[in-house]
Design an enzyme around this catalytic site. Structure first.
Site: not given
Ligand code: AMO
Length: 433
Positions: A211, A213, A219-220, A356, A359, A407
């Site tokens: 990502r 981001e 937490r990211h 979170e 998802s 997480r």
């Molecule tokens: P989402 O983008 O919410 O959903 O990602 C799912 C879970 O992955 C973790 N996560 C992260 N942890 C740390 N750093 C990040 N940058 C990061 N991004 C995400 C979180 C998050 O809840 N395709 C959908 C899932 C689905 O619908 O099956 C998805 O990727 O814990």
């Protein structure tokens, strides 16, 4: 080293060779101790200077801390020794000397800042506390895999180099693939969906997601571990049941198999969540957040839940909880809306409880509606033809979710920073080691 005995298994009366790191040297004058550390623990080696060969004493007591050593000798009972036994050495070999200037102190007596620890992760992971986190992480993944198998799902691995994004087309890392633009995959989302339409029906994957981001928060991460599940012929409610089962299995595995590691980390009250995770609708969630009075402005229907709102609600609920029935417009194109209320989506999040963790949702499996969803989100359905076209050849109704692996460990152990749960974190500042 087939004849190596671990420090934990050295018993009085044994003649052993232990190998490990020179953890500490204590010189009391006529007597000196070398503490040797390995994966299983530590053992004391005793040097009685007058009674032993000078060269042996010198090698064993002048070795630089953290050098790799091998000690051969007799194990004797000694109640004053930290583990109740000690080795009286016949020989000591310095296998790999360490520089006397160490960038951090693996005995943990001198604290180091997180960046120093991450720069020197090998040394950092010689500390029991840091090592314990990764042993627990391994148990989390092991028990998740076992739970997935109990759910009858097949482990898959899908490409991490891809032609299109999945989570909305933003936050992608572009790369060059033989002169063509490609990306690091943000999620196995589309591939796992394609597999529910294959003969496999129910699949899981544990792998990296990328990502791009801009967030720089505790937490990211820019590279994280996603624990993905996807199944044909289930709806979002059944997907939440499966999610709860896997999260609970991870806690149970750690409670059953990581007592020593939890002890090292100082958790004497580690608990497996006992209640079923409550399921709140998005509407209830915003009402409860508003009622806490923690936010400056009241949330209205359609707002995403801000971080402070998630924290306030998490404190209010107190444990894991799902948020269901989100407004369709803030969930991705692949999430299915309710048939009778199209402004409501079957998407859900699992909160743990202040952030979170998961998802998921039921997916749009009808070709026409799926293509419309792409268009509504400003995505070109043509670019996703490899995915959408399979929806014309018999795609069953399906649902799934993804847990953020780091997480899960972070929230389970209440770690202050997600980087504590990653060997070599990738973030805005860190690309190496
Ligand atoms: P989402 O983008 O919410 O959903 O990602 C799912 C879970 O992955 C973790 N996560 C992260 N942890 C740390 N750093 C990040 N940058 C990061 N991004 C995400 C979180 C998050 O809840 N395709 C959908 C899932 C689905 O619908 O099956 C998805 O990727 O814990």
């Amino acid at each position: 080293m087939n004849d190596r005995t671990t420090t934990a298994s050295a018993e009085p009366g044994d003649d052993v060779t232990v190998a490990g790191w020179a953890h500490e040297i204590r010189d009391l004058g006529g007597i000196a101790f070398l503490i040797v550390r390995d994966k299983t623990g530590k053992i004391q080696v005793k040097f009685e200077k007058d009674a032993m060969d000078d060269e042996l004493v010198e090698t064993g007591t002048e070795v630089a801390r953290e050098s790799v050593v091998s000690v051969t000798g007799a194990v004797e009972e000694e109640e004053r020794a930290p583990t109740g036994v000690e080795i009286v050495p016949d020989s000591v070999e310095v296998i790999a000397p360490a520089d006397p200037e160490l960038p951090l102190d693996p005995s943990g007596k001198v604290d180091a800042e997180l960046p120093t620890r991450l720069d020197n992760r090998t040394l950092d992971l010689r500390r029991e506390e840091a090592k314990a986190i990764f042993e627990i992480r391994a148990e989390v993944l092991r028990s998740a895999r076992e739970a997935f198998r109990e759910l009858g799902s097949t482990e898959i691995t899908t490409p991490k180099i891809v032609a299109t994004g999945t989570e909305g087309g933003t936050e992608l890392f572009p790369i060059t693939y033989f002169g063509q633009e490609a990306f690091m995959n943000q999620s196995p989302q589309l591939f796992k969906q394609l597999m529910v339409g294959s003969g496999l029906e129910r699949v899981f994957e544990i792998g990296p997601i990328f990502r791009a981001e801009e967030h720089n928060t505790p937490r990211h991460l820019n590279e994280a571990t996603s624990i993905d599940f996807e199944s044909a012929f289930i709806d979002h409610e059944e997907a939440m049941d499966a999610c709860e089962q896997v999260v609970r299995a991870a806690y149970e595995g750690v409670a059953a198999n990581c007592a020593d590691q939890l002890d090292t980390l100082g958790y004497d009250d580690f608990e497996v969540p006992d209640e079923a995770f409550p399921r709140l609708t998005y509407e209830e969630a915003i009402e409860r957040i508003n009622a806490t009075g923690e936010l400056d402005t009241q949330l209205v229907w359609g707002d995403d839940l801000p971080t402070e709102g998630e924290k306030a609600l998490g404190t209010d609920v107190g444990g894991h909880y799902f948020v269901t029935d989100w407004p369709s417009e803030i969930k991705p194109f692949y999430i299915k809306d309710y048939d009778d209320e199209t402004e409501l989506s079957t998407g859900f999040d699992l909160m743990a409880p202040n952030m979170e963790l998961v998802s998921g949702g039921q997916r749009e499996h009808r070709y026409d509606q799926l293509v419309e969803g792409f268009e509504a989100q400003g995505l070109d359905p043509e670019a996703f033809d490899y995915y959408t076209k399979m929806f014309r050849y018999g795609m069953p109704p399906h649902a799934g979710w993804a847990i953020g692996g780091e997480r899960l460990v972070m929230t389970m152990l209440d770690l202050p920073n997600i980087r504590e749960a990653v060997l070599f974190p990738r973030d805005r500042q860190r690309l190496s080691p």
